[in-house]
Design a protein around this motif. Structure first.
Motif, PDB file in Angstrom:
ATOM      1  N   SER A  50       0.811  -1.218   0.000  1.00 41.51           N
ATOM      2  CA  SER A  50       0.000   0.000   0.000  1.00 41.51           C
ATOM      3  C   SER A  50       0.842   1.265   0.000  1.00 41.51           C
ATOM      4  CB  SER A  50      -0.914   0.009   1.228  1.00 41.51           C
ATOM      5  OG  SER A  50      -0.149   0.075   2.421  1.00 41.51           O
ATOM      6  N   GLY A  51       2.132   1.123   0.239  1.00 39.34           N
ATOM      7  CA  GLY A  51       3.012   2.285   0.281  1.00 39.34           C
ATOM      8  C   GLY A  51       3.074   2.939   1.645  1.00 39.34           C
ATOM      9  N   ILE A  52       2.324   2.401   2.609  1.00 40.70           N
ATOM     10  CA  ILE A  52       2.320   2.980   3.952  1.00 40.70           C
ATOM     11  C   ILE A  52       3.640   2.690   4.665  1.00 40.70           C
ATOM     12  CG2 ILE A  52       1.238   2.787   6.233  1.00 40.70           C
ATOM     13  CD1 ILE A  52      -1.443   2.437   4.735  1.00 40.70           C
ATOM     14  N   ALA A  53       4.136   1.490   4.543  1.00 44.68           N
ATOM     15  CA  ALA A  53       5.458   1.148   5.079  1.00 44.68           C
ATOM     16  C   ALA A  53       6.483   1.290   3.962  1.00 44.68           C
ATOM     17  CB  ALA A  53       5.453  -0.271   5.631  1.00 44.68           C
ATOM     18  N   GLN A  54       7.585   1.949   4.264  1.00 37.61           N
ATOM     19  CA  GLN A  54       8.619   2.213   3.268  1.00 37.61           C
ATOM     20  C   GLN A  54       9.867   1.355   3.453  1.00 37.61           C
ATOM     21  OE1 GLN A  54       8.149   4.444   0.693  1.00 37.61           O
ATOM     22  NE2 GLN A  54       6.071   4.627   1.453  1.00 37.61           N
ATOM     23  N   SER A  55       9.842   0.504   4.469  1.00 36.80           N
ATOM     24  CA  SER A  55      11.020  -0.306   4.765  1.00 36.80           C
ATOM     25  C   SER A  55      10.604  -1.613   5.418  1.00 36.80           C
ATOM     26  CB  SER A  55      11.973   0.460   5.690  1.00 36.80           C
ATOM     27  OG  SER A  55      13.022  -0.372   6.148  1.00 36.80           O
ATOM     28  N   GLU A  56      11.377  -2.659   5.153  1.00 38.10           N
ATOM     29  CA  GLU A  56      11.151  -3.949   5.806  1.00 38.10           C
ATOM     30  C   GLU A  56      11.711  -3.967   7.225  1.00 38.10           C
ATOM     31  OE1 GLU A  56      11.485  -7.281   2.282  1.00 38.10           O
ATOM     32  OE2 GLU A  56      13.343  -6.463   3.093  1.00 38.10           O
ATOM     33  N   SER A  72      15.225 -13.160  16.954  1.00 36.00           N
ATOM     34  CA  SER A  72      14.727 -14.416  17.529  1.00 36.00           C
ATOM     35  C   SER A  72      15.252 -15.557  16.673  1.00 36.00           C
ATOM     36  CB  SER A  72      13.190 -14.441  17.582  1.00 36.00           C
ATOM     37  OG  SER A  72      12.629 -14.273  16.298  1.00 36.00           O
ATOM     38  N   THR A  73      15.022 -16.767  17.123  1.00 33.49           N
ATOM     39  CA  THR A  73      15.498 -17.936  16.385  1.00 33.49           C
ATOM     40  C   THR A  73      14.880 -17.969  14.998  1.00 33.49           C
ATOM     41  OG1 THR A  73      15.731 -19.176  18.443  1.00 33.49           O
ATOM     42  CG2 THR A  73      15.666 -20.446  16.393  1.00 33.49           C
ATOM     43  N   GLY A  74      15.716 -17.988  13.972  1.00 31.57           N
ATOM     44  CA  GLY A  74      15.221 -18.077  12.604  1.00 31.57           C
ATOM     45  C   GLY A  74      15.105 -16.771  11.865  1.00 31.57           C
ATOM     46  N   THR A  75      15.314 -15.638  12.548  1.00 30.65           N
ATOM     47  CA  THR A  75      15.210 -14.355  11.848  1.00 30.65           C
ATOM     48  C   THR A  75      16.571 -13.884  11.359  1.00 30.65           C
ATOM     49  OG1 THR A  75      15.464 -13.080  13.899  1.00 30.65           O
ATOM     50  CG2 THR A  75      13.210 -13.640  13.209  1.00 30.65           C
ATOM     51  N   ARG A  76      16.541 -12.988  10.385  1.00 25.12           N
ATOM     52  CA  ARG A  76      17.755 -12.337   9.898  1.00 25.12           C
ATOM     53  C   ARG A  76      17.394 -10.905   9.538  1.00 25.12           C
ATOM     54  NH1 ARG A  76      16.218 -15.668   5.515  1.00 25.12           N
ATOM     55  NH2 ARG A  76      15.626 -14.514   3.636  1.00 25.12           N
ATOM     56  N   LYS A  77      18.367 -10.060   9.499  1.00 24.15           N
ATOM     57  CA  LYS A  77      18.130  -8.654   9.169  1.00 24.15           C
ATOM     58  C   LYS A  77      17.554  -8.545   7.765  1.00 24.15           C
ATOM     59  CE  LYS A  77      19.852  -6.224  12.710  1.00 24.15           C
ATOM     60  NZ  LYS A  77      19.156  -5.130  13.427  1.00 24.15           N
ATOM     61  N   PRO A  78      16.443  -7.831   7.589  1.00 26.58           N
ATOM     62  CA  PRO A  78      15.874  -7.662   6.246  1.00 26.58           C
ATOM     63  C   PRO A  78      16.847  -6.952   5.316  1.00 26.58           C
ATOM     64  CG  PRO A  78      14.300  -7.016   7.944  1.00 26.58           C
ATOM     65  CD  PRO A  78      15.612  -7.197   8.628  1.00 26.58           C
ATOM     66  N   ASP A  79      16.789  -7.324   4.038  1.00 23.96           N
ATOM     67  CA  ASP A  79      17.672  -6.697   3.055  1.00 23.96           C
ATOM     68  C   ASP A  79      17.047  -5.455   2.435  1.00 23.96           C
ATOM     69  OD1 ASP A  79      15.722  -7.746   1.367  1.00 23.96           O
ATOM     70  OD2 ASP A  79      17.006  -9.359   0.610  1.00 23.96           O
ATOM     71  N   ASN A  80      15.812  -5.176   2.824  1.00 31.74           N
ATOM     72  CA  ASN A  80      15.079  -3.993   2.350  1.00 31.74           C
ATOM     73  C   ASN A  80      14.848  -4.008   0.848  1.00 31.74           C
ATOM     74  OD1 ASN A  80      13.710  -1.947   3.673  1.00 31.74           O
ATOM     75  ND2 ASN A  80      15.169  -0.385   3.051  1.00 31.74           N
ATOM     76  N   ILE A  81      14.824  -5.204   0.285  1.00 28.97           N
ATOM     77  CA  ILE A  81      14.417  -5.371  -1.114  1.00 28.97           C
ATOM     78  C   ILE A  81      12.993  -5.927  -1.095  1.00 28.97           C
ATOM     79  CG2 ILE A  81      14.859  -6.581  -3.288  1.00 28.97           C
ATOM     80  CD1 ILE A  81      17.795  -6.799  -2.422  1.00 28.97           C
ATOM     81  N   PHE A  82      12.047  -5.146  -1.545  1.00 29.53           N
ATOM     82  CA  PHE A  82      10.670  -5.644  -1.492  1.00 29.53           C
ATOM     83  C   PHE A  82       9.950  -5.451  -2.826  1.00 29.53           C
ATOM     84  CE2 PHE A  82      11.099  -1.634   0.776  1.00 29.53           C
ATOM     85  CZ  PHE A  82      10.155  -0.790   0.203  1.00 29.53           C
ATOM     86  N   THR A  83      10.492  -6.142  -3.803  1.00 29.20           N
ATOM     87  CA  THR A  83       9.837  -6.227  -5.102  1.00 29.20           C
ATOM     88  C   THR A  83       9.418  -7.664  -5.342  1.00 29.20           C
ATOM     89  OG1 THR A  83      11.979  -6.578  -6.167  1.00 29.20           O
ATOM     90  CG2 THR A  83      11.159  -4.311  -6.063  1.00 29.20           C
ATOM     91  N   LYS A  84       8.198  -7.862  -5.785  1.00 26.24           N
ATOM     92  CA  LYS A  84       7.645  -9.185  -6.091  1.00 26.24           C
ATOM     93  C   LYS A  84       7.875 -10.157  -4.939  1.00 26.24           C
ATOM     94  CE  LYS A  84       7.915  -8.497 -11.072  1.00 26.24           C
ATOM     95  NZ  LYS A  84       8.396  -9.011 -12.380  1.00 26.24           N
ATOM     96  N   ALA A  85       8.603 -11.239  -5.175  1.00 32.94           N
ATOM     97  CA  ALA A  85       8.765 -12.282  -4.169  1.00 32.94           C
ATOM     98  C   ALA A  85       9.797 -11.928  -3.100  1.00 32.94           C
ATOM     99  CB  ALA A  85       9.145 -13.595  -4.847  1.00 32.94           C
ATOM    100  N   GLU A  86      10.454 -10.786  -3.237  1.00 31.24           N
ATOM    101  CA  GLU A  86      11.502 -10.418  -2.287  1.00 31.24           C
ATOM    102  C   GLU A  86      10.966  -9.773  -1.019  1.00 31.24           C
ATOM    103  OE1 GLU A  86      15.035 -10.769  -2.482  1.00 31.24           O
ATOM    104  OE2 GLU A  86      14.305 -12.248  -3.919  1.00 31.24           O
TER     105      GLU A  86
END
Length: 239
Positions: A118-124, A131-145
């Motif tokens: 929706s464009g409301i959030a500008q960053s991942e 927590s267990t299983g998480t990693r820092k987001p790469d801030n690429i959010f196009t299509k499946a990313e």
């Protein structure tokens, strides 16, 4: 008869020896400097190590700040679409935003992805929590990313309405996916909770069973007064 000069080498050496005796102020000053330096190194290593309390505290603060950002984004989304992200808002987001992002219905990643679409959030980055299983987001959010597996650490509670208890939880971390329990390890026995009024709090996780406690009761008990008689639909993060 010869005399020892007042500033002879022997006298100077004697003064140097005396200057480092234990009762010498100079000895204590130099020792104190070394003690402070060693203490500082020890504290630094404790806080920088993976198990250090200082590091865990910093990660908890990061989760609290990110929860606040999620709360603001959810409020803006509700203002625009009439409710927080759920199954019924997908079509409206796709129509208004003409997005190519995958707006699924299984995980918190899926529902939070509507905020990006929706464009409301500008960053991942606001969706990250250590927590267990998480990693820092790469801030690429196009299509499946967008908000890929591991890039979201918050569990999302669907089903809240405007008339709900303002303290009703909306998002929490670190919850163990597929369960009603929390992981006490990331934040030293605390869970971070975003509430309906956009306030954020940290609550205790019981070590014996992993339940988070509010007002002396298990938060995830469907009969807890905080749910106003309609407990949430839980969307765990994709980890």
């Amino acid at each position: 008869m010869s005399k020892t000069p007042e500033h002879s080498p022997d006298a100077s050496a004697n003064r140097r020896v005396q200057s480092f005796e234990f009762d010498s102020p100079l000895w204590w000053r130099k020792s104190g400097i070394w003690i402070v330096a060693i203490f500082a190194v020890v504290i630094f290593l404790m806080t920088q190590s993976p198990g250090g309390g200082g590091r865990k505290r910093a990660e908890q603060i990061e989760a609290v700040n990110n929860a606040r950002q999620i709360g603001l984004a959810l409020s803006a989304f509700e203002e625009k679409y009439g409710k927080r992200p759920d199954l019924s808002t997908i079509a409206a987001v796709q129509q208004n935003a003409a997005t190519s992002l995958n707006l699924g219905t299984k995980s918190s990643n899926d529902f939070f992805r509507q905020l990006l679409a929706s464009g409301i959030a500008q960053s991942e980055k606001m969706f990250y929590s250590q927590s267990t299983g998480t990693r820092k987001p790469d801030n690429i959010f196009t299509k499946a990313e967008a908000l890929k597996k591991g890039e979201c650490g918050f569990t999302y509670f669907l089903g809240a309405i405007r008339t709900d208890n303002p303290l009703r939880p909306i998002a929490v971390t670190p919850m163990i996916p597929g369960t009603d329990r929390f992981d006490p390890k990331p934040f030293q026995g605390k869970a971070v909770v975003l509430r309906a009024d956009n306030s954020v709090t940290s609550i205790t996780i019981l070590l014996r069973d992993g339940h988070a406690v509010i007002d002396g009761r298990n938060l995830m008990d469907p009969n807890h007064p905080i749910w106003d008689g309609h407990p949430p639909v839980i969307a765990w993060p994709d980890l």
